[in-house]
Design a protein around this motif. Structure first.
Motif, PDB file in Angstrom:
ATOM      1  N   MET A   1       2.344 -61.395  18.100  1.00 40.23           N
ATOM      2  CA  MET A   1       0.614 -62.206  16.981  1.00 40.23           C
ATOM      3  C   MET A   1      -0.082 -61.327  17.341  1.00 40.23           C
ATOM      4  SD  MET A   1       0.290 -65.018  15.878  1.00 40.23           S
ATOM      5  CE  MET A   1      -0.936 -66.492  16.208  1.00 40.23           C
ATOM      6  N   ASN A   2      -0.081 -60.361  16.235  1.00 34.36           N
ATOM      7  CA  ASN A   2      -1.681 -59.669  16.086  1.00 34.36           C
ATOM      8  C   ASN A   2      -2.036 -60.309  15.286  1.00 34.36           C
ATOM      9  OD1 ASN A   2      -0.658 -57.903  13.568  1.00 34.36           O
ATOM     10  ND2 ASN A   2       2.109 -57.869  14.892  1.00 34.36           N
TER      11      ASN A   2
ATOM     12  N   PRO B   1      -2.689 -56.121  18.562  1.00 30.31           N
ATOM     13  CA  PRO B   1      -2.164 -57.420  19.446  1.00 30.31           C
ATOM     14  C   PRO B   1      -3.348 -58.246  20.345  1.00 30.31           C
ATOM     15  CG  PRO B   1      -1.555 -55.751  20.717  1.00 30.31           C
ATOM     16  CD  PRO B   1      -2.392 -55.363  19.884  1.00 30.31           C
ATOM     17  N   LEU B   2      -3.151 -60.139  19.954  1.00 30.77           N
ATOM     18  CA  LEU B   2      -3.908 -61.032  20.392  1.00 30.77           C
ATOM     19  C   LEU B   2      -3.749 -60.965  22.108  1.00 30.77           C
ATOM     20  CD1 LEU B   2      -5.654 -62.544  17.961  1.00 30.77           C
ATOM     21  CD2 LEU B   2      -4.379 -63.896  18.080  1.00 30.77           C
ATOM     22  N   VAL B   3      -2.596 -60.312  22.322  1.00 31.22           N
ATOM     23  CA  VAL B   3      -2.869 -61.188  23.646  1.00 31.22           C
ATOM     24  C   VAL B   3      -3.472 -60.101  24.831  1.00 31.22           C
ATOM     25  CG1 VAL B   3      -1.108 -62.560  23.552  1.00 31.22           C
ATOM     26  CG2 VAL B   3      -0.412 -60.230  24.646  1.00 31.22           C
TER      27      VAL B   3
ATOM     28  N   VAL C   1      -1.936 -48.006  18.601  1.00 31.53           N
ATOM     29  CA  VAL C   1      -2.138 -49.310  18.058  1.00 31.53           C
ATOM     30  C   VAL C   1      -3.311 -49.659  18.395  1.00 31.53           C
ATOM     31  CG1 VAL C   1      -0.226 -50.134  16.300  1.00 31.53           C
ATOM     32  CG2 VAL C   1      -0.792 -51.232  17.975  1.00 31.53           C
ATOM     33  N   VAL C   2      -4.047 -49.371  20.142  1.00 31.22           N
ATOM     34  CA  VAL C   2      -4.940 -50.002  20.353  1.00 31.22           C
ATOM     35  C   VAL C   2      -5.498 -48.647  20.362  1.00 31.22           C
ATOM     36  CG1 VAL C   2      -4.993 -51.260  22.578  1.00 31.22           C
ATOM     37  CG2 VAL C   2      -3.402 -52.365  21.265  1.00 31.22           C
TER      38      VAL C   2
ATOM     39  N   GLY D   1       7.310 -57.129  16.060  1.00 30.16           N
ATOM     40  CA  GLY D   1       6.964 -56.916  17.056  1.00 30.16           C
ATOM     41  C   GLY D   1       6.196 -55.244  17.498  1.00 30.16           C
ATOM     42  N   GLY D   2       5.267 -55.378  18.578  1.00 30.24           N
ATOM     43  CA  GLY D   2       4.749 -54.188  18.826  1.00 30.24           C
ATOM     44  C   GLY D   2       6.246 -53.179  19.350  1.00 30.24           C
ATOM     45  N   ALA D   3       6.529 -53.366  20.120  1.00 28.25           N
ATOM     46  CA  ALA D   3       8.162 -51.783  19.703  1.00 28.25           C
ATOM     47  C   ALA D   3       8.469 -51.382  18.438  1.00 28.25           C
ATOM     48  CB  ALA D   3       9.212 -51.876  20.324  1.00 28.25           C
ATOM     49  N   PHE D   4       8.585 -52.402  17.623  1.00 32.15           N
ATOM     50  CA  PHE D   4       9.368 -52.046  16.005  1.00 32.15           C
ATOM     51  C   PHE D   4       8.132 -51.348  15.396  1.00 32.15           C
ATOM     52  CE2 PHE D   4       8.852 -53.490  11.580  1.00 32.15           C
ATOM     53  CZ  PHE D   4      10.271 -52.243  11.242  1.00 32.15           C
TER      54      PHE D   4
END
Lengths: 146, 153
Positions: free
Chosen positions: A1-2, A7-9, A38-39, B76-79
């Motif tokens: 989820m973003n 990322p939201l978490v 990205v963060v 997701g994050g890794a992709f």
């Protein structure tokens, strides 16, 4: 989820945990993996001091030796310290403190393994991800005199 | 032809040369700044891509694109991290050259572009008015950015 890619978490996004199986207690827990680009580079977080967040990982195995826990990263990052790629990290098994890291051109897949040939220790890790096709990489220390 | 006329002709030639250059310069930034956040596929295209994904890709990459035992997730994050900063051309060529794993390159360019449109939709990149290209060289003009760029000031 973003939201817009962020990322939201709440981090950490990925951890390594040492568990004392006699007592069922956590001995240590660390965020594993460079903070995702990205963060780290996110405009919305500019000016904030973000501690290492670790990475949400997928199928990343660990290698445990007499003294170390070795595991690579599952995400590509680009930082001031290394070009586009991922790091293979070694932690002190008793404390979780990072004791070394080497660069990989792509994220780890599977688990690292280690072996000894003629007195020389090797670590082999499989890497691939994004446009980088699967490869095995072997690391070793230079021999005396090299 | 007197001197004055020759000068006028020279100016005309210069003007003719300057014009396309000026146009090129005006257009170049628009092309360079395109990314997956600029609506590079359509809803209809993603709808066409979904059944092809289900048939050709889902067995390994999963119904929800979350990956399987030997296939990485496509969301997701890794992709996002592994393709961040590259282009849609890189991603498209990767699919063309290596997928589907049993017979790489079996699908048409149009089918691969439609699958990719579906993947973009699952990853919540915005829908646009034009379909995702099926030509690698045009797809290389679209940057894959994991996060939405800050609005231009």
């Amino acid at each position: 989820m973003n939201i817009d890619g962020l990322p939201l978490v709440k981090p950490p996004y990925g951890t390594i945990t040492a568990i004392n199986l006699d007592k069922g207690e956590f001995v240590w827990q660390i965020a594993h993996g460079e903070t995702p680009d990205v963060v780290r580079n996110n405009e919305a977080l500019k000016g904030l001091n973000i501690p290492p967040t670790g990475q949400e990982t997928y199928n990343i195995g660990t290698l445990v030796t007499k003294t170390l826990v070795i595991a690579g990263e599952g995400h590509v990052t680009t930082t001031a310290d290394h070009p586009r790629g991922a790091m293979l990290r070694a932690y002190d098994k008793m404390t979780g403190k990072e004791v070394g890291a080497v660069y990989m051109p792509a994220p780890q897949t599977g688990s690292p393994m280690t072996y000894l040939v003629n007195g020389k220790q090797y670590i082999v890790v499989a890497v691939s991800g994004g446009p980088y096709s699967g490869e095995y990489i072997a690391y070793t220390l230079p021999s005396a005199g090299e | 032809m007197n001197v004055k006329m020759r000068n006028a002709a020279a100016i005309l030639v210069l003007a003719a040369m300057a014009c396309p250059l000026g146009l090129l310069r005006a257009q170049a930034p628009a092309v360079e700044s395109r990314s997956v956040w600029d609506g590079v596929y359509t809803e209809d295209q993603a709808k066409r891509g979904e059944p092809i994904y289900r048939k050709e890709c889902a067995a390994c990459h999963g119904d929800m694109l979350t990956g399987g035992e030997s296939a990485p997730p496509l969301t997701g994050g890794a992709f996002l991290a592994n393709w961040n900063g590259l282009t849609m051309g890189d991603l498209f060529d990767r699919i063309r050259k290596t997928m589907p794993q049993s017979v790489p390159g079996r699908l048409t360019r149009q089918q691969d572009a439609d699958i990719l449109a579906f993947v973009l939709r699952v990853n919540k990149f915005p829908v646009g008015k034009t379909e995702l290209y099926r030509q690698s060289e045009m797809l290389r003009e679209i940057r894959f950015e994991a996060t939405k760029p800050a609005p231009k000031k």
